[in-house]
Design a protein around this motif. Structure first.
Motif, short mmCIF file in Angstrom:
data_model
loop_
_atom_site.label_atom_id
_atom_site.label_comp_id
_atom_site.label_asym_id
_atom_site.label_seq_id
_atom_site.Cartn_x
_atom_site.Cartn_y
_atom_site.Cartn_z
N ALA A 183 4.54 -37.57 4.77
CA ALA A 183 5.80 -36.72 5.32
C ALA A 183 6.04 -36.83 6.26
CB ALA A 183 6.10 -35.66 4.19
N LEU A 184 5.57 -37.16 7.42
CA LEU A 184 5.07 -37.03 8.76
C LEU A 184 4.91 -38.74 9.49
CD1 LEU A 184 2.76 -34.23 8.98
CD2 LEU A 184 4.54 -34.13 9.20
N ALA A 185 5.70 -39.97 9.03
CA ALA A 185 5.14 -40.86 8.86
C ALA A 185 5.92 -41.64 10.76
CB ALA A 185 5.61 -42.11 7.70
N ASP A 186 7.18 -40.68 10.29
CA ASP A 186 7.82 -40.98 11.40
C ASP A 186 8.06 -39.78 12.33
OD1 ASP A 186 9.59 -39.80 9.68
OD2 ASP A 186 11.55 -40.43 9.13
N ALA A 187 7.17 -38.67 12.49
CA ALA A 187 7.88 -37.04 12.94
C ALA A 187 7.49 -37.71 14.71
CB ALA A 187 6.22 -36.69 12.48
N LEU A 188 8.32 -36.37 14.65
CA LEU A 188 7.98 -36.15 16.71
C LEU A 188 6.72 -34.97 16.65
CD1 LEU A 188 8.76 -36.60 19.57
CD2 LEU A 188 9.98 -34.92 18.39
N TRP A 189 5.83 -35.16 17.44
CA TRP A 189 4.65 -34.15 17.42
C TRP A 189 4.87 -33.07 18.69
CZ3 TRP A 189 0.70 -32.62 13.34
CH2 TRP A 189 0.73 -33.46 12.81
N LEU A 190 5.06 -32.38 18.32
CA LEU A 190 5.78 -31.40 19.89
C LEU A 190 4.12 -30.49 20.50
CD1 LEU A 190 8.94 -29.91 19.69
CD2 LEU A 190 8.15 -31.81 20.65
N VAL A 191 2.85 -31.37 21.18
CA VAL A 191 1.67 -30.91 21.03
C VAL A 191 1.63 -29.96 22.53
CG1 VAL A 191 -0.96 -30.83 22.42
CG2 VAL A 191 0.89 -33.33 20.67
N ALA A 192 1.16 -28.52 22.33
CA ALA A 192 1.69 -27.30 23.13
C ALA A 192 0.31 -27.68 24.50
CB ALA A 192 0.82 -25.89 23.03
N ALA A 193 0.59 -27.75 25.32
CA ALA A 193 0.00 -27.50 26.38
C ALA A 193 -1.91 -27.40 26.46
CB ALA A 193 0.04 -27.56 27.95
N GLY A 194 -2.65 -27.22 27.07
CA GLY A 194 -4.20 -26.42 26.89
C GLY A 194 -4.75 -27.43 25.93
N ARG A 195 -5.91 -26.31 25.02
CA ARG A 195 -6.48 -26.93 24.50
C ARG A 195 -5.87 -27.91 23.28
NH1 ARG A 195 -10.84 -22.08 21.36
NH2 ARG A 195 -11.60 -23.70 20.04
N SER A 196 -4.41 -27.15 22.67
CA SER A 196 -4.57 -27.84 21.42
C SER A 196 -3.74 -29.71 22.13
CB SER A 196 -2.81 -27.45 21.40
OG SER A 196 -3.13 -25.97 20.66
N ALA A 197 -3.54 -29.51 23.46
CA ALA A 197 -3.47 -31.04 23.80
C ALA A 197 -4.95 -31.86 23.76
CB ALA A 197 -2.99 -30.57 25.44
N ALA A 198 -6.11 -31.30 24.57
CA ALA A 198 -6.96 -31.63 24.10
C ALA A 198 -7.22 -31.80 22.80
CB ALA A 198 -8.16 -31.13 24.65
N ALA A 199 -7.40 -31.32 21.85
CA ALA A 199 -7.45 -31.90 20.61
C ALA A 199 -6.69 -32.79 20.53
CB ALA A 199 -8.04 -30.59 20.06
N TRP A 200 -6.03 -32.67 20.84
CA TRP A 200 -4.57 -33.88 20.12
C TRP A 200 -5.30 -35.20 20.49
CZ3 TRP A 200 -0.80 -35.11 16.83
CH2 TRP A 200 0.37 -35.88 17.33
N THR A 201 -5.43 -35.15 22.01
CA THR A 201 -6.47 -36.41 22.36
C THR A 201 -7.37 -36.85 22.20
OG1 THR A 201 -5.63 -35.39 24.10
CG2 THR A 201 -7.69 -37.34 24.87
N ALA A 202 -8.61 -36.23 21.63
CA ALA A 202 -10.24 -35.75 21.16
C ALA A 202 -10.08 -36.73 19.10
CB ALA A 202 -10.99 -34.87 21.01
N LEU A 203 -8.51 -35.85 18.53
CA LEU A 203 -9.13 -36.32 17.58
C LEU A 203 -7.83 -36.65 16.59
CD1 LEU A 203 -9.78 -31.97 16.34
CD2 LEU A 203 -11.09 -34.84 15.92
N ALA A 204 -6.03 -37.06 16.95
CA ALA A 204 -5.48 -38.02 16.62
C ALA A 204 -6.00 -39.42 16.81
CB ALA A 204 -4.41 -37.56 17.95
N PRO A 205 -5.83 -39.35 14.83
CA PRO A 205 -5.58 -41.00 14.64
C PRO A 205 -4.23 -42.09 15.88
CG PRO A 205 -4.67 -40.51 12.85
CD PRO A 205 -4.75 -39.63 13.98
N PRO A 206 -4.20 -43.34 15.91
CA PRO A 206 -2.89 -44.20 16.47
C PRO A 206 -2.01 -43.57 15.09
CG PRO A 206 -4.79 -45.35 16.47
CD PRO A 206 -5.78 -44.59 15.75
N LEU A 207 -0.90 -43.26 15.39
CA LEU A 207 0.27 -42.78 15.22
C LEU A 207 1.14 -44.09 14.50
CD1 LEU A 207 1.93 -40.69 17.66
CD2 LEU A 207 0.88 -39.71 15.56
N PRO A 208 1.51 -43.62 13.20
CA PRO A 208 2.36 -44.48 12.85
C PRO A 208 3.45 -44.82 13.42
CG PRO A 208 2.29 -42.47 11.30
CD PRO A 208 1.46 -41.88 12.48
N ALA A 209 3.57 -46.35 13.14
CA ALA A 209 5.12 -46.57 14.29
C ALA A 209 6.58 -46.35 14.59
CB ALA A 209 5.75 -48.80 13.76
N GLY A 210 6.26 -45.90 13.36
CA GLY A 210 7.32 -44.17 13.80
C GLY A 210 7.86 -42.92 14.19
#
Length: 338
Positions: A183-210
């Protein structure tokens, strides 16, 4: 809550040990530009600090179990107000759907020792049912939401045709799994600054192409509400943003503050019993919180679309109840004999 009390004609002093977050969360609060509210520094790290030389109030609220020194309580809240009525001392507790909340809401907590012996503090529990303290809800919330133009808001951010996802989180171990869902293969992720952005950098895998990701700056509460209103899936954390996600009425996943003893899992299960969502949504809530053996099914576009009904039903149920401010004022008036 302070802003709403001020708008209701109350004079509010907000004591806080670090007010810097108010500069972006509630601009103008520290400068006295929020009607009815003044912000004061609370020297929490100085337990022997003398109480301030200020006129006492009629009500003292200890938020989230903070302990106000006895000398401060005695100075700022004498047992009787100048109008001859009793004052009210409240412990505004955490939000939970656990059954003991309704049983404990409104109960007295007598002081049995120390200089305040004989005084009474009252428990006030926010909650999701009429027999609790309710949830914060501004008087103009539904009108603002009805007038909100989501396409225009999105256009002010970027152009994107896929689903929009807001991310406000701690460090969810299930983030890589969620990013990879169909469902999120072509999603736009709006990441909150601060702790959320740090978690995204540390945990998020490479995004699908879309898919794409964009970190958004911290914003005042009304602007955060608009972000939730505009997104197709809201990932929220803690208690306050859960309430804002419920008012948004959009599909969401809630990450509770993780506790070492696992108490947050009991709190999660209590919420799931109250929130009548589909089984796959419950499974994803457990996985999002790191529950042992949680194995949610694939999140397909069809399943995500089916998640829309339950938040709308919960929102309607909550809107039919009195809000926290209404119940708080009524509770204080009863205690004071008004």
């Amino acid at each position: 809550m302070c802003r709403q009390l001020g708008a209701a004609g109350q004079r509010v002093r907000l004591w806080i040990d670090d007010a810097t977050a108010l500069d972006w969360m509630a601009p103008g609060a520290r400068d006295g530009r929020v009607p009815g509210v003044t912000v004061h520094d609370w020297p929490r790290t100085q337990p022997d600090a003398p109480p301030p030389s200020l006129p006492p109030g009629n009500v003292l609220i200890e938020a989230f179990g903070c302990h106000v020194p006895d000398a401060w309580v005695a100075a700022l809240l004498p047992p009787t107000a100048p109008d001859g009525r009793p004052t009210v001392w409240l412990n505004l507790e955490y939000l939970s759907a656990e059954p003991w909340v309704a049983r404990s809401h409104g109960l007295p907590s007598p002081v049995l020792h120390g200089p305040l012996t004989g005084r009474t503090k009252w428990f006030f529990f926010p909650g999701f049912t009429p027999d609790t303290g309710g949830l914060l809800r501004e008087a103009d919330l539904t009108a603002r939401q009805a007038a909100f133009d989501a396409p225009a808001w999105r256009a002010g951010i970027t152009r994107h045709e896929g689903p929009w996802v807001s991310l406000f989180c701690y460090e969810p171990a299930a983030l890589p799994r969620l990013v990879a869902q169909p469902a999120l293969a072509d999603a736009l992720w709006l990441v909150a600054a601060g702790r959320s952005a740090a978690a995204w950098t540390a945990l998020a895998p490479p995004l699908p192409a879309g898919a794409r990701a964009q970190v958004l700056a911290s914003v005042p509460q009304p602007a955060f509400d608009e972000r939730l209103w505009a997104c197709d899936l809201n990932l929220v954390r803690g208690e306050d943003s859960l309430v804002r996600a419920l008012w948004a009425g959009q599909p969401f996943l809630w990450q509770l503050y993780p506790q070492d003893d696992g108490a947050h899992f009991d709190k999660l299960e209590a919420f799931l019993r109250w929130f009548d969502g589909p089984p796959d949504w419950h499974a994803w809530m457990r996985a999002w919180n790191g529950a042992p053996d949680a194995e949610p099914p694939p999140l397909t576009p069809q399943r995500l679309a089916a998640w829309c009904e339950a938040p709308q039903a919960a929102r309607a149920q909550l809107l039919a109840q009195d809000d926290l401010l209404t119940r708080l004022i009524a509770f204080v008036q009863r205690r004071r004999g008004e």
